[in-house]
Every structure is written in C-alpha cells, then in structure tokens.
Design an enzyme around this catalytic site. Structure first.
Site, PDB file in Angstrom:
ATOM      1  N   THR A 108       0.834  -1.199   0.000  1.00  0.00           N
ATOM      2  CA  THR A 108       0.000   0.000   0.000  1.00  0.00           C
ATOM      3  C   THR A 108       0.873   1.254   0.000  1.00  0.00           C
ATOM      4  O   THR A 108       0.568   2.235  -0.684  1.00  0.00           O
ATOM      5  CB  THR A 108      -0.956  -0.021   1.211  1.00  0.00           C
ATOM      6  OG1 THR A 108      -1.678  -1.257   1.191  1.00  0.00           O
ATOM      7  CG2 THR A 108      -1.934   1.120   1.170  1.00  0.00           C
TER       8      THR A 108
ATOM      9  N   GLU B 287      -5.444  -4.233  -2.661  1.00  0.00           N
ATOM     10  CA  GLU B 287      -6.193  -5.423  -2.218  1.00  0.00           C
ATOM     11  C   GLU B 287      -6.843  -6.124  -3.412  1.00  0.00           C
ATOM     12  O   GLU B 287      -7.999  -6.566  -3.345  1.00  0.00           O
ATOM     13  CB  GLU B 287      -7.271  -5.044  -1.179  1.00  0.00           C
ATOM     14  CG  GLU B 287      -6.763  -4.258   0.019  1.00  0.00           C
ATOM     15  CD  GLU B 287      -6.100  -5.130   1.072  1.00  0.00           C
ATOM     16  OE1 GLU B 287      -5.971  -6.343   0.872  1.00  0.00           O
ATOM     17  OE2 GLU B 287      -5.682  -4.560   2.103  1.00  0.00           O
TER      18      GLU B 287
ATOM     19  N   GLN C  62      -4.004 -13.337   1.208  1.00  0.00           N
ATOM     20  CA  GLN C  62      -4.942 -12.549   2.010  1.00  0.00           C
ATOM     21  C   GLN C  62      -6.308 -12.435   1.344  1.00  0.00           C
ATOM     22  O   GLN C  62      -7.082 -11.524   1.644  1.00  0.00           O
ATOM     23  CB  GLN C  62      -4.371 -11.160   2.279  1.00  0.00           C
ATOM     24  CG  GLN C  62      -3.114 -11.210   3.128  1.00  0.00           C
ATOM     25  CD  GLN C  62      -2.632  -9.817   3.502  1.00  0.00           C
ATOM     26  OE1 GLN C  62      -3.303  -9.086   4.225  1.00  0.00           O
ATOM     27  NE2 GLN C  62      -1.477  -9.434   3.002  1.00  0.00           N
TER      28      GLN C  62
ATOM     29  N   ARG D 271      -1.291  -8.726  11.306  1.00  0.00           N
ATOM     30  CA  ARG D 271      -1.588  -7.336  11.688  1.00  0.00           C
ATOM     31  C   ARG D 271      -0.664  -6.890  12.824  1.00  0.00           C
ATOM     32  O   ARG D 271      -0.571  -5.718  13.147  1.00  0.00           O
ATOM     33  CB  ARG D 271      -3.052  -7.175  12.177  1.00  0.00           C
ATOM     34  CG  ARG D 271      -4.149  -7.527  11.196  1.00  0.00           C
ATOM     35  CD  ARG D 271      -4.008  -6.836   9.887  1.00  0.00           C
ATOM     36  NE  ARG D 271      -3.382  -7.723   8.914  1.00  0.00           N
ATOM     37  CZ  ARG D 271      -2.790  -7.295   7.806  1.00  0.00           C
ATOM     38  NH1 ARG D 271      -2.755  -6.014   7.529  1.00  0.00           N
ATOM     39  NH2 ARG D 271      -2.224  -8.141   6.967  1.00  0.00           N
TER      40      ARG D 271
END
Ligand code: ATP
Ligand code: MG
Length: 719
Positions: free
Chosen positions: A34, A231, A261, A644
C-alpha cells in the site's frame, strides 16, 4: 523539490518508477504494497505531471481509501503544493460505480437521484414483492433469498439464467429456490419503479452501462489515464470486468495484492485473478517485495508456517530485520468472561508499564457478536475503545427515520423511506391505509408517493381524517422539496434547510412519542442533530472538477443533487462506520483500542494484537466445518489476523463457552497446532505459564469428544 524515494527499497522504487503499461505488485503481508501504491500515485502527479483527475485509485474500504488519499496528498504537497492533487479520485468500487451511475442513470432507465438501499430496505422490498405474488413471506428468511439474488447479480445473470440457477441450486432448499426464482425479476422491476438500487446493482449496472454504451466507456477510458487497485486479491469477476472496460484504450493498470490474504470468496472474490493477471495482461511487469517491515520475525515466521499449509499459492519468501522479538502468547482461559477480563487487564497493564497508547491495541474476532463482552470489560475499566463495523451510527432508528425524510425528498419514488416515515410522527395513518396505498401503487406500477392522490380518490373505505393526513403528508414533502430547490448549493445552506426540515416534520415530537425517558429522547435528538452537523461539514466544492466530470447532469451543483450525494456517501460509508461511546472528539479517536473482525482488519496494523476465540468453530468457523469445503480461506483469515501484529501477538482461546447458561467445552483451533512450539509460550488467564500439560490437554479433548457424542446421540434419538 523532487519526491524523495530514499525511504523505499529497490524493488519498491522499481514499482514506483515503472513507466507505462500493466504492473502487478504481488507480495506478502506488511511488505509495503500500500505504501508503494501511495508513492506511485504521488510520483505520477509530482514527477510525471499527470493531472490528479486523470488518476483513479481503488481500495477495499472507504476507510482505507480515505487514508490512502491523505497519504498521497501529503506526499504531493511536500513537492508540488496542495493544488497538484486536486481532482484525484481514490475510492472504493461501490462508490465509483455510484458516481458513474448517477451521471448516466437515464441510459439505464433510472434517474440520477436514485436511492441506494441498505440490507434492511432490501428486506422490505423483497417482503413486499413476495406478498404481491402471493408467497407467504413469513415462511422465508429474506436474507437467504437476498444473498442468492446478490450471487446471481454478481455473476451478471439475466433474469432467465438466474431463475434456472435458483431452481437448480443445490445450496437452496427447493421451496427457497422456487421463491427466489419467482421473486427475482419482480424484485428488480420493483427497484426500478422505486428508482432504487441495492449494493450489487451498483456493480451490475455499471458493467451493463460500460458494456453497452461505447461513448461512455470511451469517455472514462480517456479520463482515467492511470488506474491503481489495492487489495486486488479480493476483487471478483464483475469488478474485474469493470477494470477491463476502463483500461480498453490504455493499459496503465497497476494492481497490488497478496493471494494469501484473499478472504472474500463468499462475495465471489477469487485469488486466481491475481495469480492469472499475467495471462490477462501478458506484457505486465511483475514486482515482488520480500521484506516485511511490520512484524518481528517470530510473528512473521509463525504466520508463514500457518499459511504454508495452503495449496496453490504463489510462493513467497518474507523476511523481517526487526529482530526476533517476543514469542507469541497462547492464552488459555476458562470461559468467555475470563477472556474479556484478561484482554482488558493486559491492555491496562501494558499501557501503564510500557507507556503504550490505547491506539496501539487491536482486538480481532471472527464475528461481530463476540464484541459485547469485551466492550463491557473495557468500559468497566474506563478504557476508551472504538468498534469498526457492527451496529453503526446509521443503523440507529432515529437516524434512519430522519434520513428517510431527506431520501424521500430527493427521490420521491423511494417507497422504503416513505414507509418509515408516513406515520412518524403519528399522523393517524394506520396499517389499513398503508395497505390501500401500497396495493393501489402495485396495481398501477407506481411508487407509493406518486400514488397518494389517486389512491385516496379511488378508495371507498378511507376515512376523511386519514385522507386529510395523507394529503397533509404529500404537501409537506412537496413543499420541502420546493424549498430545497431554492436553497443555495453549499453545505451551510443545506444544513440550514435540513434543520428547518426536521422542525417542519416535527421530528422531535416523533422522538418524544417513542419513549417516556427524557434522557433517551435527548440522546436520540443529539444523534439526529449530528446528521445536520455532518451535512454542514461535508465538502462538496472540494473537487469541483471531479464532480463535474463524473457527474454531468446540467444542474449537478444544485442543492437536491448535493443532498443526494451526501445521502449516497452516508449509505456507502455505513457499511464500515465506526461506533464509539462519545463519537465526537475526532482527536481522541486515534487514541482508542480498536475492536474489529478479521475481515475488517485487512490492511491495518497494531503494535499489540489480541486474536480472541482461537478455537474450532470460530477459526475455522463452524459453517466451514459442516461442509466438505477446504479450509484454505479460513487459514488465510488466520494469516491476515496474525500479520496485523507489529510487536506482540496474543492468541486467546477458552476451554468452555457459556451457551444457553451451560458451559460447552471447546477445542483449540487447528491453526494453533501449526505454529512451531518454540515460537510460542502458553499461559492461563492469571498469567501462569503453561497450565495445560499434555495430560490435561488430552483429558480435555476426551471431555469434548464425549460431549459431542452425547449431543449427536440425542439428536439421532427419535423423540
Ligand atoms: P498488507 O499486506 O497488510 O496490506 P502492505 O504490504 O500494504 O501490508 P504497508 O501497510 O504498506 O504494507 O506497510 C507496512 C508497514 O511497513 C507500514 O508501517 C509502512 O510504513 C512500513 N514500510 C513500508 N515500506 C517501508 C520501507 N521501505 N521502509 C520502512 N518502512 C516501510
Ligand atoms: Mg496494504
């Protein structure tokens, strides 16, 4: 000043500097995907002088999109000033589609002021449709039918195809299949009459529009010279189709993601898209990133071990130079409450001993229903928290009721809204009159609002008083609409109109009628006022170029249009809005413990992560255990949760869960077993290490097995 790329590693820089043509960044969690996307957009604007409004960035949630946009703005303003990023569109697929459709709704037989329906509204329409075709709606769970309707639309099926699909579906019971097949076409027709779309329609109709209207497709191809998607592993075939249409002329499509993911298979997401990108775009440049900057290596290694068990993955070597860090902690507690107390105490302890801010803690669970006990435990200790998802501000009745007035005023065909408020506050319009109105509207394929005059005229059984009330309601709405049209197209003027409208409809009286408790009423009224406030704060003028280019209707700056825009944003954002106790103070929001689902945690990171309910039945979820599906998606979900964590990862499970007042024994998640023992320490709720010796563990497992066998034998026994 040039954009400083020194912070990036060579592979990241390579992706940022890639010139034209398709680009795939396929890499593991926390590797800076990202961040690289943010830098690439900033680079396009600052160094390659691509105008902001020629770039489209897509992300998975509104929250992620907003954060990404802020990051890009910051980077750009350091080098080229604030203005350079003007008109930049970074949004979600659904919001993009809503805007495209608003600009071109007429081509599809809708009007630009269409209403977007949420799940509740959908249920209302479906029930009505079922009743109209004489199917007893009480026999069916509407969510099941709506889910299948959504699936059909996600697969772009025609009405005929969908009917066959429902009737032949093995997942649906035959009576459900029949109900869905009978309702589908009618449901779509009804939405058109109501000038309304549900969430799946936003995507569905955008595909239709881009497919059939060459000039519009070309227009967007010309407008968006660069498209970037974060994503990407969670896009479905329909969203992919939209990307194909938008990049027909130019192929400057950069997609970013991690097949490990992919966690939205139930919405049609398919990790083979990202793996097959090279087949769709053979000239694509592929960049992989291998360094994880987020987690210590013990956390990373544990997560890698879990995901390694999945088949058909794109192989990755992820490493971290953050040092080994602390081992993961498996906490085994007696039951639900002990789990919540452990987490709350641990947060308190760490915030005091290690000086951590509340914002450093993330608490992840499988389903929203798990959050309640944690809320209680945190509240008792006065630890500020926020819940992402769950029952949102917009789900509150008073907020929905107030919004319904505005939605009806913007789109008078919106029956769902009309039904909410026709008798709110009480006007003496009872169920019988609503039925008369609704039947008349159905017979004449009219929306209910438009049918009021004629329905009253034709009804022989309606009392004079009720007729007066209906006309009074009609005139009130028409008058407010007129006032809205005369309002200046600014947020301040709109807020003034909104306040006036609430007075005119006597919203406060409605709230007073609902409850004897003045404190409750005052709280509700505050929520309604919050709506006016947020309308006043909305910046419409921020991106005039974007609004004008994407939404071309002549009076696109007029007040009703802007109010419609506000309402759309509210609905689209409600999917993931944040609820917290006080909600107001934006600055303190950052400094709160975050509670959210594994799905909602995508893309985020926390210093300390508590994964709770790490048990068979939650993770993997019991739904997936009943079927003979493979568990790869559940394993990916576990991987998303674990990755995370930056510094500390707690995996918490209970030996028993209290259900219906009785303890039910639970087994540890199979994924826990896949973590090498040297990366993990075990403790019980008091912090005593390793309570479950191998012996105790086996004893417990025998208990669970006996319990399950007992249940099974009772189920098998004829009563
Ligand atoms: P996810 O797979 O969870 O979406 P991601 O690959 O998108 O993760 P980011 O969120 O962009 O990863 O980055 C993870 C963390 O690493 C962030 O805190 C980010 O600031 C940091 N980071 C990214 N690149 C670098 C770099 N080159 N040097 C230092 N830190 C970096
Ligand atoms: Mg990311």
């Amino acid at each position: 000043m040039a954009l400083n790329l020194n912070r990036l590693n060579p592979c990241q820089r390579d992706a940022v500097l890639h010139s034209l043509g398709p680009l795939l960044i396929l890499a593991g969690a926390g590797s800076g995907k990202t961040s690289t996307m943010a830098y690439r957009i900033a680079h396009l604007i600052s160094e390659r002088h691509v105008p902001g409004n020629a770039i489209l960035g897509l992300s998975f949630t509104n929250k992620a999109a907003t954060e990404l946009k802020q990051r890009v703005r910051k980077l750009v303003s350091q080098t080229s000033g604030r203005k350079a990023s003007q008109g930049l569109t970074i949004t979600t697929f659904h919001s993009l589609c809503a805007r495209i459709l608003r600009a071109h709704a007429e081509r599809l037989g809708f009007q630009g002021n269409f209403t977007i329906l949420d799940q509740n509204d959908q249920v209302g329409v479906l029930r009505q449709v079922l009743r109209n075709i004489r199917i007893d709606d009480r026999r069916f769970d509407p969510d099941v039918i709506l889910f299948e309707i959504g699936q059909a639309k996600n697969r772009l099926m025609s009405v005929e195809e969908a009917e066959t699909y429902f009737l032949e579906s093995k997942k649906l019971a035959p009576d459900y299949g029949l109900a869905a097949a009978s309702a589908f076409g009618k449901y779509q027709d009804q939405l058109r009459i109501l000038n309304s779309m549900d969430f799946d329609d936003l995507i569905y109709y955008t595909v239709k529009l881009l497919e059939n209207e060459a000039d519009i497709r070309e227009g967007y191809n010309f407008k968006f010279r660069h498209i970037l998607v974060d994503e990407y592993q969670d896009t479905n075939a329909t969203q992919f189709k939209i990307l194909r249409f938008l990049t027909e002329k130019q192929q400057n499509l950069c997609v970013v993601g991690d097949d490990d993911q992919s966690i939205y298979a139930w919405r049609g997401a398919d990790p083979t898209h990202i793996l097959g990108f090279k087949n769709q775009y053979p000239e694509a440049k592929v960049v992989s990133l291998e360094q994880n900057y987020r987690s210590t290596s013990k956390i990373l290694e544990a997560a890698n071990c879990v995901i390694a068990k999945n088949k058909n993955r794109y192989p990755k070597k992820l490493w971290s130079d953050r040092g080994p860090g602390e081992p993961l902690v498996e906490v085994i507690v007696e039951e639900d409450r002990a789990e919540a107390d452990f987490v709350a105490e641990e947060i308190l302890r760490r915030s005091q001993a290690q000086g951590r801010g509340w914002g450093d803690f993330g608490l992840l669970y499988r389903s929203n229903a798990q959050s309640r006990v944690f809320e209680e435990a945190l509240r008792r200790r006065q630890i500020p928290y926020k819940i992402v998802g769950g029952l949102s501000f917009l789900a509150r009745k008073e907020v929905k009721d107030a919004l319904a007035y505005w939605r009806l005023i913007v789109n008078p065909k919106d029956d769902a809204s009309l039904r909410r408020i026709l008798n709110w506050p009480a006007r003496g319009i009872g169920k019988t009159s609503v039925d008369i109105l609704s039947a008349y509207a159905f017979e004449n394929t009219l929306p209910m609002f438009g049918a009021i005059t004629a329905a009253v005229g034709s009804a022989s059984r309606m009392q004079q008083k009720t007729a007066q009330a209906l006309f009074g309601f009609r005139d009130l709405i028409l008058d407010l609409r007129k006032r809205l049209e005369e309002t200046d197209p600014t947020s301040v003027a709109l807020a003034a109109w909104a306040r006036e409208s609430l007075e005119r409809v006597q919203a406060k009286r409605a709230l007073e009628e609902e409850s004897d408790d003045p404190v409750q009423t005052a709280k509700k009224w505050e929520n309604v006022e919050e709506l006016v406030h947020s309308l006043g704060q909305t910046s419409f003028a921020e991106e005039p170029s974007e609004a004008q280019e994407l939404s071309e209707p002549k009076n696109s700056r007029a007040a009703p249009f802007l109010l419609g825009e506000f309402l759309n944003r509210m609905i689209l954002e409600a999917q993931e809005s944040e609820k917290d106790q006080e909600e107001k103070d934006k600055d303190t929001q950052k400094n709160q413990v975050t509670l959210l689902t594994f799905h909602g945690a995508k893309g985020l990171e926390f210093r300390v992560v508590f994964m709770v309910g790490v048990e068979e039945g939650f993770l993997p979820h019991k739904r997936t255990l009943d079927e003979v599906t493979d568990l790869s998606e559940e394993r990916r979900l576990c991987y998303v949760g674990m990755t995370r964590a930056q510094d500390h990862l707690f995996l918490i499970r209970a030996k028993n869960r209290i259900r219906y007042g009785k303890p039910q024994p639970r087994l540890p998640s199979r994924f826990l077993e896949e973590i090498p023992k040297d990366l993990l320490v075990r403790m019980d709720e008091s912090g005593t290490p390793d309570p479950s010796s191998e012996e105790a563990r086996q004893e417990h497992e025998v208990k669970v097995k006996n319990y399950l066998a007992d249940i099974r034998s009772r189920l098998m026994k004829p009563s």
